[in-house]
Scaffold this active site. Structure first.
Site, PDB file in Angstrom:
ATOM      1  N   GLY A  51      67.882 -19.845 -80.644  1.00  0.00           N
ATOM      2  CA  GLY A  51      67.378 -20.751 -79.626  1.00  0.00           C
ATOM      3  C   GLY A  51      65.934 -21.099 -79.926  1.00  0.00           C
ATOM      4  O   GLY A  51      65.397 -20.735 -80.978  1.00  0.00           O
ATOM      5  N   ALA A  52      65.279 -21.785 -79.001  1.00  0.00           N
ATOM      6  CA  ALA A  52      63.910 -22.253 -79.258  1.00  0.00           C
ATOM      7  C   ALA A  52      62.959 -21.095 -79.572  1.00  0.00           C
ATOM      8  O   ALA A  52      62.283 -21.099 -80.596  1.00  0.00           O
ATOM      9  CB  ALA A  52      63.411 -23.051 -78.055  1.00  0.00           C
ATOM     10  N   TRP A  53      62.904 -20.087 -78.706  1.00  0.00           N
ATOM     11  CA  TRP A  53      61.946 -18.995 -78.905  1.00  0.00           C
ATOM     12  C   TRP A  53      62.364 -18.120 -80.077  1.00  0.00           C
ATOM     13  O   TRP A  53      61.528 -17.685 -80.875  1.00  0.00           O
ATOM     14  CB  TRP A  53      61.812 -18.206 -77.622  1.00  0.00           C
ATOM     15  CG  TRP A  53      60.763 -17.133 -77.549  1.00  0.00           C
ATOM     16  CD1 TRP A  53      60.836 -16.009 -76.791  1.00  0.00           C
ATOM     17  CD2 TRP A  53      59.477 -17.064 -78.195  1.00  0.00           C
ATOM     18  NE1 TRP A  53      59.694 -15.251 -76.935  1.00  0.00           N
ATOM     19  CE2 TRP A  53      58.843 -15.875 -77.790  1.00  0.00           C
ATOM     20  CE3 TRP A  53      58.807 -17.904 -79.093  1.00  0.00           C
ATOM     21  CZ2 TRP A  53      57.579 -15.486 -78.258  1.00  0.00           C
ATOM     22  CZ3 TRP A  53      57.542 -17.525 -79.559  1.00  0.00           C
ATOM     23  CH2 TRP A  53      56.949 -16.329 -79.131  1.00  0.00           C
ATOM     24  N   LYS A 197      65.104 -12.880 -71.613  1.00  0.00           N
ATOM     25  CA  LYS A 197      64.648 -12.787 -70.224  1.00  0.00           C
ATOM     26  C   LYS A 197      65.840 -13.086 -69.316  1.00  0.00           C
ATOM     27  O   LYS A 197      66.266 -14.222 -69.188  1.00  0.00           O
ATOM     28  CB  LYS A 197      63.518 -13.778 -69.963  1.00  0.00           C
ATOM     29  CG  LYS A 197      62.248 -13.479 -70.750  1.00  0.00           C
ATOM     30  CD  LYS A 197      61.141 -14.451 -70.422  1.00  0.00           C
ATOM     31  CE  LYS A 197      59.854 -14.091 -71.159  1.00  0.00           C
ATOM     32  NZ  LYS A 197      58.747 -15.000 -70.854  1.00  0.00           N
ATOM     33  N   LYS A 286      61.135 -14.688 -62.698  1.00  0.00           N
ATOM     34  CA  LYS A 286      60.433 -15.975 -62.581  1.00  0.00           C
ATOM     35  C   LYS A 286      61.363 -17.151 -62.868  1.00  0.00           C
ATOM     36  O   LYS A 286      61.164 -18.254 -62.355  1.00  0.00           O
ATOM     37  CB  LYS A 286      59.193 -15.998 -63.485  1.00  0.00           C
ATOM     38  CG  LYS A 286      59.434 -15.654 -64.957  1.00  0.00           C
ATOM     39  CD  LYS A 286      59.735 -16.849 -65.815  1.00  0.00           C
ATOM     40  CE  LYS A 286      60.027 -16.444 -67.252  1.00  0.00           C
ATOM     41  NZ  LYS A 286      60.395 -17.583 -68.098  1.00  0.00           N
ATOM     42  N   ASN A 349      64.044 -23.879 -67.122  1.00  0.00           N
ATOM     43  CA  ASN A 349      64.646 -23.631 -65.818  1.00  0.00           C
ATOM     44  C   ASN A 349      64.154 -24.624 -64.769  1.00  0.00           C
ATOM     45  O   ASN A 349      64.940 -25.113 -63.955  1.00  0.00           O
ATOM     46  CB  ASN A 349      64.366 -22.190 -65.378  1.00  0.00           C
ATOM     47  CG  ASN A 349      65.163 -21.183 -66.185  1.00  0.00           C
ATOM     48  OD1 ASN A 349      66.320 -20.925 -65.909  1.00  0.00           O
ATOM     49  ND2 ASN A 349      64.533 -20.623 -67.219  1.00  0.00           N
ATOM     50  N   GLN A 376      68.720 -19.474 -68.209  1.00  0.00           N
ATOM     51  CA  GLN A 376      68.844 -18.073 -67.821  1.00  0.00           C
ATOM     52  C   GLN A 376      68.745 -17.855 -66.317  1.00  0.00           C
ATOM     53  O   GLN A 376      69.286 -16.888 -65.778  1.00  0.00           O
ATOM     54  CB  GLN A 376      67.749 -17.248 -68.508  1.00  0.00           C
ATOM     55  CG  GLN A 376      67.786 -17.290 -70.016  1.00  0.00           C
ATOM     56  CD  GLN A 376      68.692 -16.217 -70.603  1.00  0.00           C
ATOM     57  OE1 GLN A 376      69.647 -15.782 -69.969  1.00  0.00           O
ATOM     58  NE2 GLN A 376      68.395 -15.801 -71.798  1.00  0.00           N
TER      59      GLN A 376
END
Length: 463
Positions: A51-53, A197, A286, A349, A376
């Site tokens: 994924g991106a991260w 996360k 978050k 998100n 997520q």
């Protein structure tokens, strides 16, 4: 190493000021010593999930250390067979042609023609194929350095010294159960660094949270001392473009301190902390409230007043929940708010909440969105609601002389659950929740949390 990428990788490294004279090789040698690597024995690092991260993290390591090919091998695994649709291929082509360095790199590697053909609809590109050229499917507009991509999971992980979990929390358990099959005959225990996360809820026998590091521990048998979490207020594309950022690596001191030093770069400062699980849980929390923030922004035409009202209420709920989950919640306040703030500004998100409220996305489309990856926060809404609705966790109600489940003091969480999970209400209900005259002053919720012994170690699976 991908053919033809050596000179480009050196150029990228030089441009960003990360060279051997900055002590990069010394940092690599130091980590190799800590891991007991002999001369000529490669340090093998593999990212699992692109994924991106996850992709940016692997690219940062490749940019920083990939030049030392006789000392370290950096690879990334992703599933094969994910096709790139034609509109994305057209966007890729535009990005390539707007960046002279990327255009030259692809021409030099004889890879440019396939992007021309894909734009014309004459061939299909695949996500693992473009990743080798430095394009993450969830982050098309940010070209990365070329990466060594492996599509066979066993080949990727069987002898890895450090495994970076870049998977969504919803996929972590399944993939690491598969990985455990390949580690049955290992002598040395790998180090696992999780970027995920998100949380799961377990309601038997005592309601508690299961985090990605715990999923990995249970799936593989790797001791928790060898599993770490890294998180922070980070937007992947901005970090790769050298925006100043910081993160925190949490876990056992034996590994977190040398890894923090190894990962630290001039633009990416990594601190370390022993409190793994609560930092990990806060990273999932978050995302819950970011979805609601996106809805409020869309429904009020980006009203600053409405967004600030929402922020006051959502942060008070987060502080309230933090007091249930942490013995010293004040220590988490700064990192939690920073992570929340960046997610509200530019996270996927918040974007998802906006698209749902505008009707541009439907809940029936699921929570894995093309071009964005896994949202997520959706599963986290369900998990936090299920946990905090358990009567065994009851807390005193501020006005009624009775005990109630903690979720009854979290009206935004309740509303998001009704919108996203139960689908009983429309996104507009989030505004009604904010405008309810009976809603407690956010300060009252914080005061309740601070003046009562709320801490429930059982929620984190502790006695």
């Amino acid at each position: 190493m991908v053919a033809g990428s050596i000179e480009v990788m050196h150029a990228h490294t030089c441009v960003n000021g990360v060279q051997n004279h900055n002590g990069v090789e010394e940092k690599l040698d130091e980590l190799r010593r800590v891991l007991g690597k002999a001369e000529g024995d490669l340090l093998r690092i593999v990212g699992v999930g692109a994924g991106a991260w996850g992709s940016v993290f692997a690219a940062l390591l490749q940019d920083g250390y990939g030049q030392f090919r006789d000392k370290v091998q950096i690879r990334i695994w992703r599933r094969p067979g994910r096709a790139v649709d034609r509109s994305t291929a057209e966007q890729l082509f535009e990005v390539i042609n707007s960046r002279e360095d990327v255009l030259r790199r692809l021409i030099r590697r004889c890879a440019y023609l396939k992007y021309v053909e894909a734009r014309l609809g004459e061939r299909t590109l695949y996500a693992d194929e473009i990743l080798k050229d430095g394009f993450c499917l969830n982050m098309i507009d940010t070209p990365l350095c070329p990466l060594k991509v492996v599509t066979n999971l066993q080949e990727a992980v069987w002898d890895a010294d450090i495994v970076v979990n870049g998977l969504p929390s919803t996929e972590t358990r399944e993939v690491f159960e598969e990985i455990s099959k390949y580690w049955k005959e290992r002598i040395s225990v790998p180090i696992i660094l999780s970027l995920a996360k998100g949380i799961e809820a377990a309601l038997e026998t005592v309601p508690h949270i299961i985090t990605p590091t715990q999923m990995i521990n249970r799936a593989t048998g790797v001791p928790l001392d060898n599993i770490l979490y890294l998180g922070g207020p980070n937007i992947a594309s901005e970090i790769y473009n050298k925006e100043y950022a910081n993160a925190r690596i949490c876990g056992a001191e034996k590994w977190r301190k040398p890894l923090a030093k190894f990962l630290r770069q001039p633009h990416f400062i990594v601190w370390d902390n022993s409190d793994l699980v609560t930092h990990e849980v806060m990273g999932g929390l978050k995302n819950v409230y970011a979805i609601g923030a996106g809805m409020v922004a869309a429904l009020t035409n980006e009203s600053a007043t409405s967004k600030s009202v929402y922020f006051a209420h959502c942060t008070s709920e987060m502080i309230f929940i933090t007091h249930l989950l942490a013995e010293e919640p004040e220590k988490l306040a700064g990192p939690l708010l920073a992570d929340t703030y960046v997610t509200l500004l530019k996270g996927r998100n918040a974007w998802y909440g906006q698209m749902i409220a505008k009707g541009e996305l439907s809940l029936d489309m699921g929570d894995s969105i093309s071009g964005k990856g896994m949202i997520q926060g959706v599963s986290a809404v369900g998990a936090f609601y299920e946990l905090l609705s358990q009567p065994s966790l009851s807390v005193p109600h501020p006005e009624e002389n009775k005990a109630v489940a903690p979720v009854e003091l979290c009206p935004i969480l309740k509303t998001l659950y009704k919108i996203l999970i139960k689908r009983e209400q429309k996104p507009q209900a989030i505004l009604q929740a904010l405008r309810d005259e009976t809603l407690n002053d956010p300060r009252d919720r914080i005061e309740i949390a601070q003046t009562h012994a709320f801490y429930r170690p059982s929620l984190l699976g502790q006695p």
